[in-house]
Design an enzyme around this catalytic site. Structure first.
Site, PDB file in Angstrom:
ATOM      1  N   ASP A  68       0.786  -1.383   0.121  1.00 32.47           N
ATOM      2  CA  ASP A  68       0.015  -0.152   0.095  1.00 32.47           C
ATOM      3  C   ASP A  68       0.835   1.192   0.030  1.00 32.47           C
ATOM      4  OD1 ASP A  68      -1.887  -2.053   0.383  1.00 32.47           O
ATOM      5  OD2 ASP A  68      -2.580  -1.272   2.162  1.00 32.47           O
ATOM      6  N   GLU A 102     -11.728  -1.062   1.016  1.00 35.29           N
ATOM      7  CA  GLU A 102     -10.492  -0.550   1.445  1.00 35.29           C
ATOM      8  C   GLU A 102     -10.146   0.834   0.857  1.00 35.29           C
ATOM      9  OE1 GLU A 102      -7.966  -4.026   3.251  1.00 35.29           O
ATOM     10  OE2 GLU A 102      -8.308  -4.484   1.045  1.00 35.29           O
TER      11      GLU A 102
END
Length: 445
Positions: free
Chosen positions: A74, A312
């Site tokens: 990420d 998410e």
């Protein structure tokens, strides 16, 4: 190019499927609040992979490793207070979750640390090191967040996962922050003078499910993470967006017809009882009186009850006076009876809070190709509509993501990307999007 520098019980209480009286469904608000919008089962039934939303195949094994010695996944850029990509003394900065590349891919989330990189041109990145001094961040490890620069002060928002000091690994998630100072010269960027790390948001149990509620028979995951900075250009108000789950335990959750969509759709598509375990939402909290340590929880922007359990890394991009809300989800996070790819999804509204409709009819904006369904993930759209994601697992043949952990370490390492995927440029026109072109890895401008 990179340079190195020193988610039971309630389902049993339900019938085998949920049926309706056949009455037309009246417009209704989601359980979160009057302006919360449902992403429905009918919406996702319209998902169709086509040339406008399907990414080209990526040979994950041939990608350049962004940070030799580390897996990274990420990733997010340093923003200014207005939400633009920040530049400080000519330097741009990105942040990534990281772990040593000797750790099996399935274990990286257990020891994740935030590292940063800097660049003059937004495409050639130098590894700077860990964002926070060792041992100072909250949680047993840190998961994704965002960072905002105000003058020379950086405000870092992150997910504190687990409780610091506990020997046993836990998955409690709290949103934390710390402020420090950015320093830059001709040789690069560093961060110093970090203040106290504080927990600024925790789930309330009403709008957002707590870990204790999730442990009462929930069949899927639990989430309260991924804080993303946003300043509303129309009002000047400041917020954090985040991933959550609808509040309450699964035994308290009841089906509402609007979760399915139209009355006609629901009559033709009964909802399986097991869908009760999907309760993903996109949360939002407002900064109180300009104090970046004081946030007020608001009702969710989007709920996906009986549809999907994980939305998410939510974030908003404003274009042509419209608000584009993006989020990522996995193949295996869809509720029973629904299906969707590993992809990035989006919604559009004329305002930040309320009124959202799924982009492209279904919500799907980007998807991995069917022949390589797990090749990339965790996409984030910059204000320039460049989409940044990381290379995940490639060329698994018929294996699912759940099968990978049962393979040999050699197999896992050889099929895992652990680096940035090629950046993707998208275009947006009203409620439609399409892929325009693929750019090099690390292209963040």
């Amino acid at each position: 190019m990179i340079r190195i520098n020193m988610k039971g019980l309630a389902a049993a209480a339900l019938a085998a499927c949920i049926v309706t009286s056949g009455l037309p469904v009246q417009p209704a608000f989601a359980q979160g609040g009057e302006q919360t919008v449902n992403w429905t089962r009918e919406d996702v039934s319209k998902i169709d992979l086509n040339q406008d939303n399907t990414l080209p195949y990526i040979d994950v094994s041939k990608l350049e490793k962004m940070a030799p010695g580390y897996h990274i996944w990420d990733t997010w850029p340093l923003l200014d207070r207005d939400g633009n990509i920040a530049s400080y003394k000519g330097w741009k900065v990105i942040f990534s979750l990281s772990a040593p590349n000797t750790v099996l891919p399935g274990k990286v989330h257990d020891i994740a640390t935030i590292r940063y990189f800097y660049s003059k041109n937004g495409k050639d990145w130098t590894l700077g090191g860990e964002l926070f001094p060792a041992g100072t961040a909250l949680g047993q490890r840190q998961w994704a967040g965002s960072a905002m620069l105000d003058g020379d002060q950086i405000h870092a928002f992150y997910t504190a996962t687990g409780r610091e000091g506990q020997a046993q690994l836990t998955y409690e998630q709290r949103i934390a922050s710390a402020a420090g100072r950015i320093v830059a010269d001709s040789t690069g960027v560093r961060f110093e003078n970090w203040g106290q790390h504080r927990v600024i948001l925790e789930p309330d149990g009403k709008y957002y499910q707590t870990k204790e509620q999730a442990q009462q028979g929930e069949g899927g995951g639990y989430a309260f993470r991924d804080p993303m900075w946003f300043k509303d250009p129309k009002t000047g108000k400041e917020y954090l967006l985040f991933e959550g789950n609808s509040g309450g335990a699964v035994g308290e959750r009841s089906f509402k017809p609007e979760y399915a969509g139209s009355g006609e759709y629901l009559q033709q598509h009964p909802v399986p009882a097991g869908a009760v375990h999907a309760n993903g939402n996109i949360g939002i909290a407002e900064v109180v009186n300009g104090d970046l340590t004081n946030f007020k929880l608001l009702p969710p922007l989007i709920e996906a009850n009986y549809v999907n359990e994980e939305l998410e890394r939510p974030h908003v991009v404003v274009k042509d006076k419209k608000y584009y809300l993006f989020t990522d989800s996995h193949i295996n996070k869809y509720a029973e009876g629904t299906h969707g790819p590993e992809g990035m999804y989006g919604f559009v509204s004329d305002k930040l809070i309320g009124g959202y409709k799924p982009l492209n009819g279904s919500g799907l904006v980007l998807a991995n190709p069917p022949e390589n369904p797990y090749q990339a993930y965790s996409w984030l759209v910059t204000p320039e509509l460049n989409v940044v994601g990381f290379a995940h697992f490639g060329d698994l043949d018929n294996l699912t993501i759940g099968d990978v952990g049962n393979q040999s370490p050699e197999f896992q390492f050889s099929h895992f990307g652990g680096t940035l995927a090629p950046t993707v440029k998208i275009s947006i026109k009203g409620d439609r999007t399409q892929i325009e072109k693929v750019l090099p890895q690390g292209w963040i401008k």
